[in-house]
Each structure stands twice: as structure tokens, then as C-alpha cells.
Design an enzyme around this catalytic site. Structure first.
Site, PDB file in Angstrom:
ATOM      1  N   CYS A  45      -0.962  -2.663   1.977  1.00 17.40           N
ATOM      2  CA  CYS A  45      -0.353  -3.648   1.077  1.00 17.40           C
ATOM      3  C   CYS A  45      -1.487  -4.204   0.238  1.00 17.40           C
ATOM      4  O   CYS A  45      -2.368  -4.901   0.754  1.00 17.40           O
ATOM      5  CB  CYS A  45       0.332  -4.764   1.869  1.00 17.40           C
ATOM      6  SG  CYS A  45       0.910  -6.139   0.829  1.00 17.40           S
TER       7      CYS A  45
ATOM      8  N   CYS B 289       3.832  -6.236  -6.321  1.00 18.98           N
ATOM      9  CA  CYS B 289       3.551  -5.228  -5.294  1.00 18.98           C
ATOM     10  C   CYS B 289       2.360  -4.421  -5.797  1.00 18.98           C
ATOM     11  O   CYS B 289       2.489  -3.650  -6.759  1.00 18.98           O
ATOM     12  CB  CYS B 289       4.756  -4.329  -5.047  1.00 18.98           C
ATOM     13  SG  CYS B 289       4.430  -2.973  -3.892  1.00 18.98           S
TER      14      CYS B 289
END
Length: 333
Positions: A99, A258
Site C-alpha cells: 500500500c 491509492c
């Protein structure tokens, strides 16, 4: 009580805790001993925005200089070469190898809480060690490693070796699929509806999504060709070095940002000959600078991270949501 830090990168928010604090109490040590069985429900409880602290994901940090015995628990590639490691879990309790926004937050947390003051250091991740270049909290560069283009490894079901500008068999859309440690389905220049789901200044990212994107994304995620689900990106090209991006994350839904999605979009754009290798990606939560290097094939990403607040939570109470009665009795005995 377990200390935690609430952090965010472009509005993508995380709860960060350290293993040293977990190992200081019996309930924390028990949690780590049974981590494989309990991590998913524990992450869901922590990240629940109504009954927990609330976040898109949970980050668990370890300082191997202080706790070398935990290297075996992580079992990551190159773990012996890193002083710091992390575990990242999505808010729905699912695992993710990477991530990008979370990793920048982890880098800042390591600096603030582990006294890692080198401008260059590495964090052990499930994809191997990631090099961090720290200039300031507003300029943290992370190495996300090489993109995975092999369709079976993304994974996406197709007879072709790669899924590049290929039909999705959904609403006449074409996509390119890339893994950056998690699977992404990138769709370029699908015309967005002028109608949004809510006010354009809403804090809810779903409200700022074009209504057709919000309708398409969950249906794309449920397609049989994505056996592990997928993050869906809708990319609107402004120039070869600038793109506007809407991301519907696996496990989170609409999100302000993201980072791995931004990275996957640049890779997909290069493969489709639509973007340069160095691109500014504009997301609902802000901008990221992404570069896919021809020299080493790695994707590097630069952006900010921020500590928003800190606090403490009662671990035993949190564990009430993740253990059976028998397990709770075992801890109390």
C-alpha cells in the site's frame, strides 16, 4: 492500553501500532502468538469507523534492532537486510502485499517513533525491502518495486500472457491489468457522467465519484476473471505527463487516494502508449509523482504523509470482537 497513531496520506487513512507496545502486555503477546488466526478480525475491529478507531487500513510496525526475534514472524524476502518492517492489512481484514500511501506513513512513523533519522533507509515488506528516501513529511519517496504484468500472477484470467488494453466484456470497456503487490484494473478515458453521487466538496470520496464509475466499479470487481478481486482505476488523461484518477479499492470502495493504483496507472499508460514514464497523478485527495524507471524497471512514488492524532485503546476490549469465549478464557487464565 495500547498506543496508536492515526495517519493519512492524501486522505487514505491508517491506524499504526508498534509490536513493542503489543509485547508489553499479556493480551498483546497472545495476539501475536496466534496472529495468523486472528489478524483479519482484529484489523476489521480496529478499522471499524463506528465501533473501532476507524481507518482504511491497519499498519503494524516492528523495529528489528529492538526485536530481532520477530524477523521469523515476518518471513519476508530480504528481511535480514532491513532494520524496520511492517504488516499491512486492509480495513476489511484482507492482506495486501503493498500500500503506497500506507508505506509513506510507515516511513514517517519510523522516523518519529523509531528514531530512524537516515535520509535513506529500507522497510521490509512482503514484496521485499523497499527503499525510502525521506526529504520531509511532504516529500517521501518509496520504491514499490517492479510491476507484475504476467496475467496469471496479477491475477486475471485470460488466455493471453498479459492483459493489456483488452476487452473486459463489460459495457464495452477495455482495461490493462497490473499488480503492484495488489491487483489493479486500469481503464482509460471512459467518459464520466457529469452527475456525481453527492456534493463535490464532500469528505466522502464516493460522493465525489461520477455516478457511472461508482456503478461500474463494483460490477467489474465481481467479474469472474478476477479470482482475488481487483482495485479499479478510471483514468482521464490530461497530457502525457498528467492524469486524473478515480480509484475504487478492493476492500474499501471509493477512496480519496491509492498510491499503488497511481503506480499501476502509469505502468498501464506506458504499455498502452498513452503516458510518459514520469507522471503527476491527480487523485481526489491530492497529487502523487510517479516514475517507472527504464533503468531498473522499478516504480518510485513521491508524496506526503501526516500524523493526524494519537491515542490509546484497550486491547482486551478490542479482542472481545476477535476471539471466541474459549480463547478469551485462555488469555484470562
Amino acid at each position: 492500553m495500547i498506543p496508536f497513531t492515526k495517519m493519512q496520506g492524501l486522505g487514505n487513512d491508517f491506524v499504526v501500532i508498534g509490536t513493542r507496545d503489543l509485547t508489553a502486555i499479556d493480551a498483546g503477546r497472545e495476539l501475536l502468538r496466534h496472529w495468523k488466526d486472528r489478524y483479519s478480525r482484529f484489523a476489521r475491529a480496529v478499522c471499524d469507523r463506528r465501533f473501532g478507531i476507524g481507518a482504511d487500513g491497519l499498519i503494524v510496525m516492528v523495529d528489528f534492532r529492538d526485536q530481532p526475534e520477530l524477523r521469523e514472524m515476518f518471513a519476508y524476502p530480504d528481511v535480514s537486510q532491513s532494520d524496520v518492517g511492517w504488516i499491512y492489512l486492509n480495513g476489511d481484514g484482507s492482506k495486501s502485499d503493498m500500500c503506497g500511501n500506507g508505506l509513506r506513513c510507515a516511513a514517517l512513523w519510523a522516523r518519529n517513533h523509531f528514531a530512524v533519522y537516515d535520509t535513506r533507509f529500507t522497510i521490509a515488506t512482503a514484496r521485499g525491502k523497499s527503499e525510502i528516501i525521506y526529504k520531509s513529511a511532504n516529500e517521501i519517496t518509496i520504491n514499490l518495486g517492479e510491476p507484475v504484468l504476467d496475467a496469471k500472477s496479477v491475477p486475471v484470467k485470460t488466455k493471453a500472457k498479459q492483459f493489456v488494453n483488452a476487452p473486459l466484456n463489460f459495457s464495452d470497456l477495455k482495461a490493462t491489468c497490473v499488480s503492484m503487490g495488489n491487483p489493479h484494473c486500469v481503464i482509460f478515458d471512459a467518459p464520466p457522467d457529469a452527475k456525481l453521487l453527492g456534493p463535490s466538496d464532500s469528505d466522502d470520496p464516493a460522493a465525489r465519484f461520477p455516478s457511472n464509475y461508482a456503478s461500474y466499479a463494483p460490477q467489474i470487481q465481481s467479474l469472474d476473471i478476477f479470482p482475488e478481486g481487483v482495485n479499479v482505476e478510471f483514468a482521464l488523461i490530461e497530457s502525457e505527463s498528467r492524469v486524473r484518477l478515480y480509484v475504487w479499492e478492493r476492500g474499501c470502495g471509493a477512496t480519496l487516494a491509492c498510491a499503488t493504483g497511481a503506480a499501476a496507472t502509469v505502468v498501464a499508460g506506458v504499455l498502452e502508449k498513452k503516458l510518459a514514464r514520469k507522471v503527476t497523478v491527480n487523485l481526489l485527495g491530492g497529487s502523487l509523482d510517479v516514475e517507472w524507471s527504464e533503468k531498473d524497471n522499478c516504480v518510485r512514488l513521491t508524496g506526503p504523509a501526516n500524523e493526524t492524532f494519537s491515542g490509546n485503546f484497550e486491547l482486551s476490549s478490542m479482542l472481545d470482537d476477535v476471539m471466541t469465549r474459549g480463547q478469551r478464557e485462555a488469555i484470562c487464565s
